[in-house]
Design a protein around this motif. Structure first.
Motif, PDB file in Angstrom:
ATOM      1  N   LEU A 392       0.768  -0.871  -0.093  1.00 21.37           N
ATOM      2  CA  LEU A 392      -0.202  -0.113  -0.335  1.00 21.37           C
ATOM      3  C   LEU A 392       0.714   1.769  -0.342  1.00 21.37           C
ATOM      4  N   ASN A 393       1.806   1.035   0.417  1.00 22.11           N
ATOM      5  CA  ASN A 393       2.937   1.961   0.783  1.00 22.11           C
ATOM      6  C   ASN A 393       3.564   2.235  -0.276  1.00 22.11           C
ATOM      7  N   ARG A 394       3.542   1.623  -1.426  1.00 23.91           N
ATOM      8  CA  ARG A 394       4.086   2.079  -2.916  1.00 23.91           C
ATOM      9  C   ARG A 394       3.499   1.886  -4.157  1.00 23.91           C
ATOM     10  N   GLU A 395       1.866   1.451  -3.189  1.00 24.69           N
ATOM     11  CA  GLU A 395       1.500   1.442  -4.976  1.00 24.69           C
ATOM     12  C   GLU A 395       0.243   3.162  -5.877  1.00 24.69           C
ATOM     13  N   THR A 396       0.920   2.735  -6.801  1.00 27.45           N
ATOM     14  CA  THR A 396       0.154   3.934  -7.238  1.00 27.45           C
ATOM     15  C   THR A 396      -0.848   4.002  -8.520  1.00 27.45           C
ATOM     16  N   THR A 397      -2.113   4.544  -8.892  1.00 26.70           N
ATOM     17  CA  THR A 397      -3.034   5.233  -9.543  1.00 26.70           C
ATOM     18  C   THR A 397      -2.456   5.200 -11.047  1.00 26.70           C
ATOM     19  N   ALA A 398      -2.908   5.211 -12.023  1.00 24.34           N
ATOM     20  CA  ALA A 398      -3.189   6.131 -13.415  1.00 24.34           C
ATOM     21  C   ALA A 398      -4.341   6.469 -13.784  1.00 24.34           C
ATOM     22  N   PRO A 399      -4.344   7.032 -14.873  1.00 20.26           N
ATOM     23  CA  PRO A 399      -5.559   8.102 -15.008  1.00 20.26           C
ATOM     24  C   PRO A 399      -6.441   7.637 -15.426  1.00 20.26           C
ATOM     25  N   ASN A 400      -6.862   5.621 -15.416  1.00 18.98           N
ATOM     26  CA  ASN A 400      -7.966   4.776 -16.132  1.00 18.98           C
ATOM     27  C   ASN A 400      -7.732   4.365 -15.075  1.00 18.98           C
ATOM     28  N   GLU A 402      -6.143   2.109 -12.783  1.00 16.77           N
ATOM     29  CA  GLU A 402      -5.381   0.603 -12.875  1.00 16.77           C
ATOM     30  C   GLU A 402      -4.697   1.238 -11.613  1.00 16.77           C
ATOM     31  N   LYS A 403      -4.366   0.654 -10.415  1.00 14.09           N
ATOM     32  CA  LYS A 403      -3.299   0.184  -9.491  1.00 14.09           C
ATOM     33  C   LYS A 403      -2.071  -0.287  -9.827  1.00 14.09           C
ATOM     34  N   THR A 404      -1.189   0.070  -9.917  1.00 13.48           N
ATOM     35  CA  THR A 404       0.422  -0.853  -9.879  1.00 13.48           C
ATOM     36  C   THR A 404       1.640  -0.805  -8.229  1.00 13.48           C
ATOM     37  N   ALA A 405       1.952  -1.989  -8.557  1.00 15.69           N
ATOM     38  CA  ALA A 405       3.033  -2.044  -7.073  1.00 15.69           C
ATOM     39  C   ALA A 405       4.160  -2.990  -7.372  1.00 15.69           C
ATOM     40  N   HIS A 406       4.579  -2.977  -6.572  1.00 15.13           N
ATOM     41  CA  HIS A 406       5.705  -4.232  -7.166  1.00 15.13           C
ATOM     42  C   HIS A 406       4.974  -5.908  -6.784  1.00 15.13           C
ATOM     43  N   SER A 407       6.247  -6.459  -7.421  1.00 17.43           N
ATOM     44  CA  SER A 407       5.262  -7.724  -8.151  1.00 17.43           C
ATOM     45  C   SER A 407       4.992  -8.802  -7.484  1.00 17.43           C
ATOM     46  N   THR A 408       5.525  -8.322  -6.146  1.00 18.04           N
ATOM     47  CA  THR A 408       5.441  -9.001  -4.958  1.00 18.04           C
ATOM     48  C   THR A 408       4.301  -8.429  -3.669  1.00 18.04           C
ATOM     49  N   ASP A 409       3.667  -7.477  -4.367  1.00 17.09           N
ATOM     50  CA  ASP A 409       2.371  -6.472  -3.671  1.00 17.09           C
ATOM     51  C   ASP A 409       1.170  -7.251  -4.060  1.00 17.09           C
ATOM     52  N   GLU A 410      -0.026  -6.799  -2.702  1.00 16.62           N
ATOM     53  CA  GLU A 410      -0.615  -7.535  -2.677  1.00 16.62           C
ATOM     54  C   GLU A 410      -1.873  -6.788  -3.804  1.00 16.62           C
ATOM     55  N   THR A 411      -1.872  -5.942  -4.789  1.00 17.29           N
ATOM     56  CA  THR A 411      -2.716  -5.078  -5.392  1.00 17.29           C
ATOM     57  C   THR A 411      -3.996  -5.790  -5.811  1.00 17.29           C
ATOM     58  N   GLY A 412      -3.576  -7.056  -5.990  1.00 16.47           N
ATOM     59  CA  GLY A 412      -4.727  -7.769  -6.872  1.00 16.47           C
ATOM     60  C   GLY A 412      -5.414  -8.578  -6.313  1.00 16.47           C
ATOM     61  N   MET A 413      -5.330  -9.188  -4.850  1.00 14.71           N
ATOM     62  CA  MET A 413      -5.993  -9.282  -3.680  1.00 14.71           C
ATOM     63  C   MET A 413      -7.082  -8.234  -3.598  1.00 14.71           C
ATOM     64  N   ARG A 414      -6.939  -7.098  -3.273  1.00 12.17           N
ATOM     65  CA  ARG A 414      -7.072  -5.628  -2.878  1.00 12.17           C
ATOM     66  C   ARG A 414      -8.619  -6.363  -4.144  1.00 12.17           C
ATOM     67  N   GLU A 415      -7.523  -6.290  -5.264  1.00 17.85           N
ATOM     68  CA  GLU A 415      -8.468  -5.756  -6.446  1.00 17.85           C
ATOM     69  C   GLU A 415      -9.826  -6.238  -6.594  1.00 17.85           C
ATOM     70  N   ALA A 416      -9.611  -7.676  -6.075  1.00 14.59           N
ATOM     71  CA  ALA A 416     -10.702  -8.598  -6.226  1.00 14.59           C
ATOM     72  C   ALA A 416     -11.581  -8.961  -5.068  1.00 14.59           C
ATOM     73  N   TYR A 417     -11.247  -8.089  -3.491  1.00 17.20           N
ATOM     74  CA  TYR A 417     -12.281  -8.422  -2.651  1.00 17.20           C
ATOM     75  C   TYR A 417     -12.939  -6.533  -3.060  1.00 17.20           C
ATOM     76  N   ALA A 418     -12.261  -6.057  -3.476  1.00 10.34           N
ATOM     77  CA  ALA A 418     -13.301  -4.764  -4.590  1.00 10.34           C
ATOM     78  C   ALA A 418     -14.466  -4.656  -4.729  1.00 10.34           C
TER      79      ALA A 418
END
Length: 436
Positions: A392-400, A402-418
């Motif tokens: 969460l401390n290094r996640e960035t959000t694009a204009p569209n 889409e959120k991007t973070a390091h390959s080992t981060d849990e961004t994908g899980m947060r998207e599924a639960y959203a």
């Protein structure tokens, strides 16, 4: 008349158990919540059911299950793909028990009501007992809505579901990249195996874009491969080009090997030494360019793509989940090959698949053990949340969005639960509106 499970589920407050960075352990074992998930997710949105390569000819079919409901995926005489409820309209028996095959129609084994490939009721025995009682045109096998994108066949019980293109959204370009692993040939399914694990379906859903676990859980597999391949596979841990991304609608992406994301883009790197015998075989029949393209595709693409809620396009195979109960899930691992491509290369792809995903492979047993331990551990400290907050401390959000973070981060899980939270909250809101 609804085609979904007839039970009415009280969804009050269920969605609140999943916050943006943590979830309640009861999401893994609450049977009431599981029933609500079937009704409001699996019976409401698009579910992957088959690949077009499984149905090349009219009459080709495969059976599968959405939630608890058995369905038949079939190509009718006109060539159209249909998904039919596998239930006779008379007394409810299944009309097809084979996993796959070719048929001229489907006949119920109980009273011999017979149906065409498009689901229409063709005949029923001793029809005089139904004169003035039954109109055959009113009793077809119930049909689901069908959508197809780049060979992937999806179905939904919800006739008002959003268009498939809208649902897939930001995942579509990545599906297109995934299908390039045919190396100029169409991608085909090349056999599968399935197994069950004693755990909730969302535990596996989380896993596909969870690269954080890979060097820990899969130590035995990493020890079984050559050093060159190990370096290629694990480079994501330190690469600044590898990443995890939320694609919207619950879909997510984890890029492991950026150099293999687009297989049409050849960086000219030497081919792995382990494939030297195969390269020699292929070189007698194919151009050097074709050989490079085929060999570079043997490991699949350089990413895992998670399509909410039940399909993962994972490097070189499909992983399909089916929820059985709150505490049991069925997994299918579907191997992929080149339709019309060199058999020696398809055999090599299958050996690679078996080494990790196969029933006697290294990867699947280790994953299943980890998933079951999560399930067992969820009972300890029911008030202690399960964390999905890495990165969460290094996640960035694009204009569209889409959120991007390091390959080992849990961004994908947060998207599924959203997406999970959105669908469950919509169900609660709808139920409240009906009561009002």
């Amino acid at each position: 008349m609804s085609n979904t499970h007839p039970q009415t589920i009280d969804c009050t407050g269920l969605y609140q158990r999943a916050e943006s960075d943590r979830i309640a352990p009861s999401l893994y074992y609450d049977p009431a919540l599981f029933e609500a998930e079937l009704e409001n997710i699996f019976y409401k949105t698009w579910i992957w059911v088959a690949h077009e390569s499984e149905l090349p000819n009219p009459g080709d079919f495969r059976t599968t299950t959405i939630g608890r409901q058995p369905v038949i995926v079939v190509r009718d005489r006109s060539g159209q793909v249909r998904v039919l409820q596998n239930r006779c309209r008379h007394r409810g028996a299944t009309v097809c028990e084979k996993q796959k095959g070719n048929a001229k129609g489907f006949t119920c084994p109980y009273h011999s009501w017979s149906y065409a490939l498009d689901g229409t009721l063709r005949a029923l025995p001793y029809g005089d007992g139904y004169e003035g009682v039954v109109d055959k045109s009113e009793l077809p096998l119930a049909s689901l809505r069908v959508g197809i994108y780049n060979g992937l066949i999806f179905a939904s019980f919800n006739q008002n579901v959003e268009p498939l293109d809208d649902f897939l959204g930001g995942a579509k370009p990545w599906i297109d990249l995934f299908m390039k692993q045919g190396a100029g040939y169409p991608v085909k399914t090349n056999g599968e195996h399935k197994f069950k694990f004693k755990g909730n379906w969302k535990i596996q859903l989380e896993n596909t874009t969870d690269l954080y676990h890979f060097p820990v859980v899969h130590k035995s597999w990493l020890k079984s491969i050559d050093e060159e391949t190990e370096k290629i596979i694990t480079s994501f841990m330190t690469s600044d080009q590898a990443f995890c991304r939320a694609l919207g609608n619950g879909h997510s992406l984890a890029v492991l090997m950026p150099e293999l994301v687009d297989l049409d883009q050849d960086d000219g790197a030497p081919l792995p030494e382990r494939f030297k015998p195969l390269i020699e075989q292929l070189s007698s029949k194919h151009s050097p360019e074709a050989v490079r393209r085929i060999v570079r595709s043997l490991l699949g693409v350089g990413f895992n793509l998670n399509l909410f809620p039940n399909l993962a396009l994972s490097m070189a195979f499909f992983r399909v989940l089916r929820p059985i109960s709150a505490e049991e899930t069925e997994i299918r691992h579907v191997a992929l090959g080149m339709d019309g491509g060199p058999e020696e290369a398809n055999r090599e792809r299958l050996r690679i698949h078996e080494h990790f995903q196969g029933p006697f492979g290294f990867g699947s047993p280790d994953d299943a053990e980890a998933w079951e331990r999560v399930q067992r551990g969820s009972y300890a400290g029911p008030d202690l949340p399960i964390l999905v907050n890495r990165g969460l401390n290094r996640e960035t959000t694009a204009p569209n969005g889409e959120k991007t973070a390091h390959s080992t981060d849990e961004t994908g899980m947060r998207e599924a639960y959203a997406k999970w939270r959105e669908m469950m909250a919509a169900a609660e809101s709808g139920a409240a509106g009906e009561k009002a």
